[in-house]
Write a protein that holds these residues in place. Structure first.
Motif, PDB file in Angstrom:
ATOM      1  N   PHE A 166       2.709   2.097   3.305  1.00  0.00           N
ATOM      2  CA  PHE A 166       3.508   1.901   2.760  1.00  0.00           C
ATOM      3  C   PHE A 166       4.999   1.140   2.774  1.00  0.00           C
ATOM      4  CE2 PHE A 166       0.371   4.309   1.045  1.00  0.00           C
ATOM      5  CZ  PHE A 166      -0.236   4.069  -0.628  1.00  0.00           C
ATOM      6  N   PHE A 174       1.022  -0.354  -5.685  1.00  0.00           N
ATOM      7  CA  PHE A 174       2.194  -0.306  -5.221  1.00  0.00           C
ATOM      8  C   PHE A 174       2.596   0.660  -6.514  1.00  0.00           C
ATOM      9  CE2 PHE A 174       1.708  -3.457  -8.673  1.00  0.00           C
ATOM     10  CZ  PHE A 174       2.371  -3.408  -9.859  1.00  0.00           C
ATOM     11  N   ASN A 193       1.806  -1.247  -0.746  1.00  0.00           N
ATOM     12  CA  ASN A 193       0.725  -1.053   0.300  1.00  0.00           C
ATOM     13  C   ASN A 193      -0.195  -2.066   0.663  1.00  0.00           C
ATOM     14  OD1 ASN A 193      -1.580   0.098   1.399  1.00  0.00           O
ATOM     15  ND2 ASN A 193      -2.686   1.176  -0.607  1.00  0.00           N
ATOM     16  N   LEU A 234       4.539   9.431   2.340  1.00  0.00           N
ATOM     17  CA  LEU A 234       3.513   8.441   2.540  1.00  0.00           C
ATOM     18  C   LEU A 234       3.765   7.967   3.740  1.00  0.00           C
ATOM     19  CD1 LEU A 234       4.248   6.420  -0.742  1.00  0.00           C
ATOM     20  CD2 LEU A 234       1.950   7.637  -0.231  1.00  0.00           C
TER      21      LEU A 234
END
Length: 247
Positions: free
Chosen positions: A198, A163, A208, A193
Motif C-alpha cells: 500500500f 484504495f 493497493n 498496512l
C-alpha cells in the motif's frame, strides 16, 4: 504574517488563538479549521504563511495535511504524542508544540519562526519525520477492515481493497464491489498496512499496488493513477511522484 489554526476541539483552537494574540499581536489568524479536510482546503485557498496543525484530526490528520501543502506555508505541529514520537520531529528540525500548549514553549517556537528569513523547504524534513514516526512500534498488519452500515457490519479483506481515501470525517474503503465508510484516519491505517503493498500517493489517498493499472499525465504535467476495477483516476501529489519514476 497570516496564520491558520486547525484543531477538531474548538476550545483548544480558541485557546491557542488567544496565546498567539498575546505573544504576536501582529499575526493575523485567517482561519480556524475544525478538521483536516477543511484545513487543507483553506491552506490551498488562502496560502497563509503559517499553519498550526493538530496531529489527530478527523478526515485528514495534521501530517496528511502537511504532506499535501504545495505552497510556502510553514507548518507548526500541535501534538499530544509521546516522547518517542516527539523525538522524530526534533531530529527533522520541524516546529512543534506539545499539548497542553504552554506559553513559554510557544514563545520559543515563534521566536525561531520570526528569525527565519528564507522560505522553508520542508518536504525532506517532513518525509524524515514521517519515516521515523512510522518506524515506531505499531500494531500487527491489518488483514480485515470492519465497516458498519446500518445494522450490518462488513468484514472487508484488506487484499481486496483498491484504495483508501480520506473524505471529511470518514475514510472511504473502496473495493471492486462498492465502498464502505470507516472512522480510522489514514495515518493509523498506513501504520498497520504493508508498505510494500500500500502506497500513499496523496495526502488523502492510499492505493493497493495489486490493483494499479497504469498512470497518466495531463497537459499541466500532473500525474494520475488508474486502478483496475475503478472508473475514476486518482491524483498523485507532487511529494509522491518520485515513487513512479522507476515504473
Amino acid at each position: 504574517m497570516r496564520a491558520l489554526i486547525a484543531d477538531d476541539e474548538p476550545h483548544l483552537a480558541r485557546f491557542l488563538q488567544q496565546q498567539l494574540a498575546t505573544l504576536w499581536p501582529e499575526l493575523e489568524i485567517v482561519c480556524l479549521a475544525g478538521n483536516g479536510v477543511e484545513a487543507a482546503h483553506a491552506i490551498a485557498t488562502l496560502q497563509p504563511e503559517l499553519a498550526f496543525l493538530d496531529i489527530q484530526m478527523p478526515g485528514l490528520t495534521g501530517l496528511e495535511v502537511a504532506q499535501g501543502i504545495e505552497g510556502p506555508t510553514r507548518v507548526v505541529f500541535v501534538t499530544a504524542y509521546d516522547s518517542h514520537a516527539v523525538e522524530a520531529f526534533e531530529h527533522a528540525a520541524l516546529d512543534y508544540v506539545l499539548k497542553p500548549v504552554k506559553l513559554e514553549r510557544l514563545a520559543r517556537t515563534l521566536e525561531r519562526i520570526k528569525a527565519a528569513c528564507a522560505p522553508v523547504q520542508a518536504d525532506a524534513r517532513l518525509a524524515l519525520a514521517l519515516g521515523r514516526l512510522l518506524a515506531l512500534p505499531t500494531q500487527p498488519r491489518l488483514r480485515y477492515i470492519r465497516a458498519g452500515q446500518g445494522e450490518l457490519t462488513f468484514q472487508v479483506a484488506v487484499e481486496n481493497v483498491l484504495f483508501f481515501h480520506a473524505d471529511d470525517k470518514y475514510t472511504v474503503v473502496s473495493t471492486a464491489t462498492g465502498e464502505h465508510l470507516i472512522r480510522t484516519p489514514l495515518t493509523e491505517l498506513a501504520a498497520q498496512l504493508d508498505p510494500e503493498q500500500f502506497w500513499q500517493v496523496h495526502r488523502s489517498t492510499l492505493i493497493n499496488l495489486a490493483f494499479l493499472d497504469g498512470t497518466r499525465r495531463d497537459e499541466g504535467g500532473r500525474l494520475f493513477v488508474r486502478m483496475r476495477g475503478c472508473q475514476r483516476e486518482l491524483p498523485v501529489s507532487r511529494a509522491f511522484v518520485h515513487l513512479f519514476r522507476a515504473m
